[in-house]
Scaffold this motif. Structure first.
Motif, PDB file in Angstrom:
ATOM      1  N   GLY A 248       7.899  -2.203  -4.142  1.00 25.94           N
ATOM      2  CA  GLY A 248       6.778  -1.909  -3.242  1.00 25.94           C
ATOM      3  C   GLY A 248       7.211  -1.577  -1.824  1.00 25.94           C
ATOM      4  N   LEU A 249       8.471  -1.866  -1.495  1.00 28.49           N
ATOM      5  CA  LEU A 249       8.976  -1.568  -0.146  1.00 28.49           C
ATOM      6  C   LEU A 249       9.988  -0.421  -0.168  1.00 28.49           C
ATOM      7  CD1 LEU A 249       9.544  -5.235   1.175  1.00 28.49           C
ATOM      8  CD2 LEU A 249       7.510  -3.790   1.417  1.00 28.49           C
ATOM      9  N   THR A 250      10.143   0.184  -1.346  1.00 32.96           N
ATOM     10  CA  THR A 250      11.139   1.245  -1.541  1.00 32.96           C
ATOM     11  C   THR A 250      10.407   2.553  -1.847  1.00 32.96           C
ATOM     12  OG1 THR A 250      12.494  -0.482  -2.569  1.00 32.96           O
ATOM     13  CG2 THR A 250      13.266   1.789  -2.792  1.00 32.96           C
TER      14      THR A 250
ATOM     15  N   PRO B   6       3.219  -2.348   3.279  1.00 30.77           N
ATOM     16  CA  PRO B   6       2.432  -1.102   3.266  1.00 30.77           C
ATOM     17  C   PRO B   6       1.097  -1.311   2.540  1.00 30.77           C
ATOM     18  CG  PRO B   6       4.492  -0.857   2.002  1.00 30.77           C
ATOM     19  CD  PRO B   6       4.464  -2.245   2.511  1.00 30.77           C
ATOM     20  N   THR B   7       0.044  -0.764   3.105  1.00 34.37           N
ATOM     21  CA  THR B   7      -1.236  -0.809   2.401  1.00 34.37           C
ATOM     22  C   THR B   7      -1.176   0.235   1.297  1.00 34.37           C
ATOM     23  OG1 THR B   7      -2.193   0.848   3.840  1.00 34.37           O
ATOM     24  CG2 THR B   7      -2.493  -1.438   4.495  1.00 34.37           C
ATOM     25  N   THR B   8      -1.975   0.075   0.293  1.00 34.39           N
ATOM     26  CA  THR B   8      -1.978   1.071  -0.770  1.00 34.39           C
ATOM     27  C   THR B   8      -2.678   2.310  -0.245  1.00 34.39           C
ATOM     28  OG1 THR B   8      -2.459  -0.868  -2.083  1.00 34.39           O
ATOM     29  CG2 THR B   8      -2.256   1.203  -3.259  1.00 34.39           C
TER      30      THR B   8
ATOM     31  N   PRO C  40      -2.160   7.074   5.884  1.00 34.31           N
ATOM     32  CA  PRO C  40      -2.436   6.482   4.562  1.00 34.31           C
ATOM     33  C   PRO C  40      -1.908   5.067   4.335  1.00 34.31           C
ATOM     34  CG  PRO C  40      -1.838   8.787   4.326  1.00 34.31           C
ATOM     35  CD  PRO C  40      -1.699   8.469   5.779  1.00 34.31           C
ATOM     36  N   TYR C  41      -0.646   4.795   4.681  1.00 35.02           N
ATOM     37  CA  TYR C  41      -0.069   3.482   4.350  1.00 35.02           C
ATOM     38  C   TYR C  41      -0.120   2.488   5.520  1.00 35.02           C
ATOM     39  CZ  TYR C  41       1.901   5.443   0.022  1.00 35.02           C
ATOM     40  OH  TYR C  41       2.072   6.019  -1.212  1.00 35.02           O
ATOM     41  N   ALA C  42      -0.654   2.890   6.656  1.00 39.14           N
ATOM     42  CA  ALA C  42      -0.708   2.002   7.829  1.00 39.14           C
ATOM     43  C   ALA C  42      -1.825   0.981   7.641  1.00 39.14           C
ATOM     44  CB  ALA C  42      -0.938   2.839   9.077  1.00 39.14           C
TER      45      ALA C  42
ATOM     46  N   GLN D  88       3.136   9.445   6.728  1.00 44.46           N
ATOM     47  CA  GLN D  88       2.351   8.665   5.771  1.00 44.46           C
ATOM     48  C   GLN D  88       2.017   7.270   6.310  1.00 44.46           C
ATOM     49  OE1 GLN D  88       0.984   9.793   2.993  1.00 44.46           O
ATOM     50  NE2 GLN D  88       1.831  11.806   3.449  1.00 44.46           N
ATOM     51  N   GLY D  89       2.485   6.942   7.507  1.00 46.18           N
ATOM     52  CA  GLY D  89       2.215   5.613   8.058  1.00 46.18           C
ATOM     53  C   GLY D  89       3.053   4.524   7.401  1.00 46.18           C
ATOM     54  N   LEU D  90       4.141   4.924   6.743  1.00 42.90           N
ATOM     55  CA  LEU D  90       5.068   3.935   6.176  1.00 42.90           C
ATOM     56  C   LEU D  90       5.977   3.384   7.268  1.00 42.90           C
ATOM     57  CD1 LEU D  90       5.935   5.770   2.860  1.00 42.90           C
ATOM     58  CD2 LEU D  90       4.951   3.478   3.051  1.00 42.90           C
TER      59      LEU D  90
END
Lengths: 205, 470
Positions: free
Chosen positions: B56-58, A202-204, B248-250, B116-118
């Motif tokens: 960071g992946l959770t 994931p990008t920040t 946002p997170y993509a 959120q693009g997660l």
């Protein structure tokens, strides 16, 4: 985790299809810690009425079956929600094996992690077994995971279980310990994967 | 030449780290979503003295126990309050991303992740919730897991799995006006059965599927579990990429373009073999509602509920009798004669902006004959709906416009259908007691719930759509 190898016990028939995890453990008990005793609320809304009185016709309330360790269930037992607490409730009540023509995938997976065997028996044979217990409620039923058989008197049925679940139950394996043996492989995979799929991080925001 | 592959084959092989002799594979997990129900797993982790392997992946989302009303006040029920606060302190202590109760991005995990693009194509996504199948709408391998598996993922970012069998459900042709993704989902479930896809990864394909918006695809994949499938997926396409761009997170800019190039390869080969194939004609699908206590009890709205006396299979007759008894419906009754007590619009199945628009299009200028609750899928969806003025339509119709959470789908935050009451609901499960002890649930699309509200009984939405802009 406790191993499952072989068990001889009384079996309780619970043959209506689609007993989902909301029936096994209603959602209002999901905030209970396991130490509070989830076994006492197993099948709460099937076992008891709204006032907390026992439902006389519910099989697990029959005197002979109160201490059953095996349930012979209908098709699609444990479908629905992923709540592992449904398995805790079964196990903590004293159930060690559920026999049914089919199971919810997530329930089967959760069961294996907790030493509860889910044995698949074809619909006709499961019905035959349930009928035999109904005739003779105290009938001892033997479940043998090594031989993959369910037997009573002179009758014996072969049951299905996937080899992954079988090996895990027979050995009482702990997943975390198994995974630790692969720690190096995980690190190698991770390093390679970050190069191959940079977009997966994931990008920040 | 290599063997033709299906989408699940491709997703599986990308994530395989190791394989045991018995066939179980150790898979890498790209995203792990957790919610308040994960306390068993955090306890297991702490008992081993371990920490979250990949914070960071959770990502944590407060959704199951959060209040949908009165968020400016403290949560009155101390047990519920503790569920939310314990979860949020577990998340903070573990340094994982948190979309908590006070976060403007808070919502239902299966709405927030994509929003959120997660959630991205090609990812392996897990969450301790059976409706994790939702994320398959993006061409991800996404499935629900139990507490022990959640603990395992927290500690190792991996999971032991057995490869599922491959099932393709193709919906050809075009749907007609008034038929929503929910109608497709319920029609499929009625066809294959509540356990029909057990052990299978479902891939949805066909013209009627690719014609769906991302919201519609999420509704469909969400309900895969209601057909017994642990996951459902749709190959990503231009719609998918357009939805994700700028989230946002993509990935951003050139990285996004490179990702799209990789994602575009995520499809089944034309000649790939499936273990099972089911085909439906979209043109034959009509608005449906459920009448019983499992999601495969779905029938076209113009049908009658079954009559056990006409059933030849005694086991089936007994099931119908018990289900109708619980539901308080006379055998053979016309579905559209069934009056309702309340409506609910919300849940990870049908609470996204498109769902709210569909319900509002029916309710605009009309009033609901029954009380009801509208809980948007996320706080972000809520803001967007308010910008579009949808909240005014719901309120003018007499429905309550609330905050976002799992709410009345599972009732554990206290949003319950009272015993014996009948609710027309956009949720995913009509199980006994699902919306509260003794509650009676009829599942349907958001537009069909709106139609039921307007008429006070289960109704075909199509006549109400005449002359309306959709």
């Amino acid at each position: 985790m406790e191993k499952f190898v072989r068990l001889t016990a009384k079996a309780c028939p619970l043959t209506q299809p689609n007993i989902n995890t909301d029936q096994i453990l209603p959602a209002r008990y999901l905030k209970w810690p396991r130490s509070r005793g989830l076994g006492q609320v197993l099948f709460q809304d099937l076992r008891f009425d709204a006032e907390g009185r026992e439902q006389q016709n519910f099989p697990l309330n029959q005197p002979t079956w109160r201490d059953a360790k095996i349930i012979v269930a209908g098709r699609n037992f444990g479908g629905g929600s992923s709540r592992e607490a449904a398995v805790y409730a079964l196990y903590d009540y004293g159930i060690r094996c559920v026999i049914a023509p089919s199971f919810g995938d997530i329930l089967s997976q959760n069961a294996v992690k907790n030493g509860l065997l889910t044995a698949v028996l074809p619909e006709v044979e499961a019905a035959e077994l349930a009928a035999a217990i109904a005739d003779d409620p105290a009938l001892p039923v033997t479940v043998d995971l090594e031989r993959q058989t369910i037997s009573h008197d002179n009758l014996s049925y072969g049951f299905a279980i996937d080899p992954v679940s079988r090996s895990q139950l027979l050995n009482g394996w702990d997943d975390i310990d198994l995974t630790e043996n692969h720690r190096d492989q995980i690190e190698v995979f991770k390093a390679k994967d970050r190069l191959g799929r940079p977009w997966a991080i994931p990008t920040t925001a | 030449m290599s063997e033709p592959l299906t989408l699940i084959d491709r997703l599986w092989s990308t994530h395989e780290i190791a394989r045991r002799e018995d066939g179980a594979a150790l898979l890498w997990v790209d995203r792990h979503y957790v919610h308040e129900g994960s306390f068993h797993a955090f306890s297991q982790m702490k008992a081993r003295g371990r920490q979250v392997a990949e914070p960071g992946l959770t990502f944590g989302v407060s959704d199951h126990y959060v209040p949908t009303r009165g968020r400016d006040r403290a949560i009155a029920n101390p047990e519920i309050a503790a569920m939310v606060s314990n979860f949020e302190s577990n998340a903070t202590q573990s340094h994982i991303g948190l979309f908590g109760l006070r976060d403007p991005r808070q919502g239902i995990v299966h709405v927030v992740g994509p929003e959120q693009g997660l959630t991205l194509p090609g990812l392996l996504i897990v969450c301790g919730d059976s409706h994790t199948s939702t994320h398959g709408a993006f061409g991800a391998y996404a499935f629900g897991i139990g507490a022990s598996e959640v603990a395992h993922v927290l500690m190792t970012q991996t999971l032991w799995q057995k490869k599922p069998k491959r099932m393709r459900i193709t919906v050809d042709g075009h749907t007609t006006v008034g038929v929503a993704a929910k109608d497709i989902a319920l029609t499929i479930i009625a066809r294959v059965g509540a356990d029909g896809a057990q052990g299978h990864a479902i891939e949805f394909a066909g013209r009627a599927i690719t014609a769906l918006s991302m919201e519609g695809r999420m509704t469909l994949c969400n309900m895969s579990i209601e057909a017994g499938g642990r996951c459902g997926m749709i190959a990503p396409d231009a719609n998918t990429f357009a939805y994700l761009k700028g989230r946002p997170y993509a990935p951003k800019d050139a990285a996004f373009d490179r990702a799209v190039a990789a994602w575009s390869a995520l499809a089944s080969d034309p000649d790939a073999a499936f273990d099972r194939e089911v085909t439906l004609d979209a043109a034959a699908i009509v608005p449906v509602v459920t009448w019983g206590t499992t999601p495969d009890d779905a029938l076209p709205i113009d049908a009658n509920v079954p009559d056990p006396a006409r059933e030849t299979d005694p086991a089936r007759a007994a099931y119908i009798r018990e289900a109708l008894d619980y539901m308080g419906i006379a055998p053979g009754k016309k579905l559209s004669d069934i009056t309702i007590d309340r409506v609910f619009i919300g849940s990870c199945t049908n609470s996204r902006i498109e769902d709210l628009r569909a319900a509002a299009a029916v309710l605009a200028g009309r009033t609901s004959k029954v009380p009801g609750l509208v809980s948007p899928g996320s706080s972000t969806v809520k803001r967007q709906a308010e910008q579009e003025g949808l909240h005014r339509i719901f309120r003018a119709a007499g429905l309550e416009w609330a905050d976002s959470g799992c709410s009345m789908c599972v009732g554990i935050n206290g949003d319950l259908v009272p015993p014996g009451e009948r609710c027309a609901s956009t949720t995913n499960r009509n199980f006994r007691g699902r919306q509260g002890p003794g509650a009676r649930t009829h599942l349907m699309s958001p537009a069909m719930v709106a139609a039921a509200a307007v008429n006070g009984h289960l109704s075909d939405v199509r006549p109400l759509l005449a002359g309306r802009k959709l």
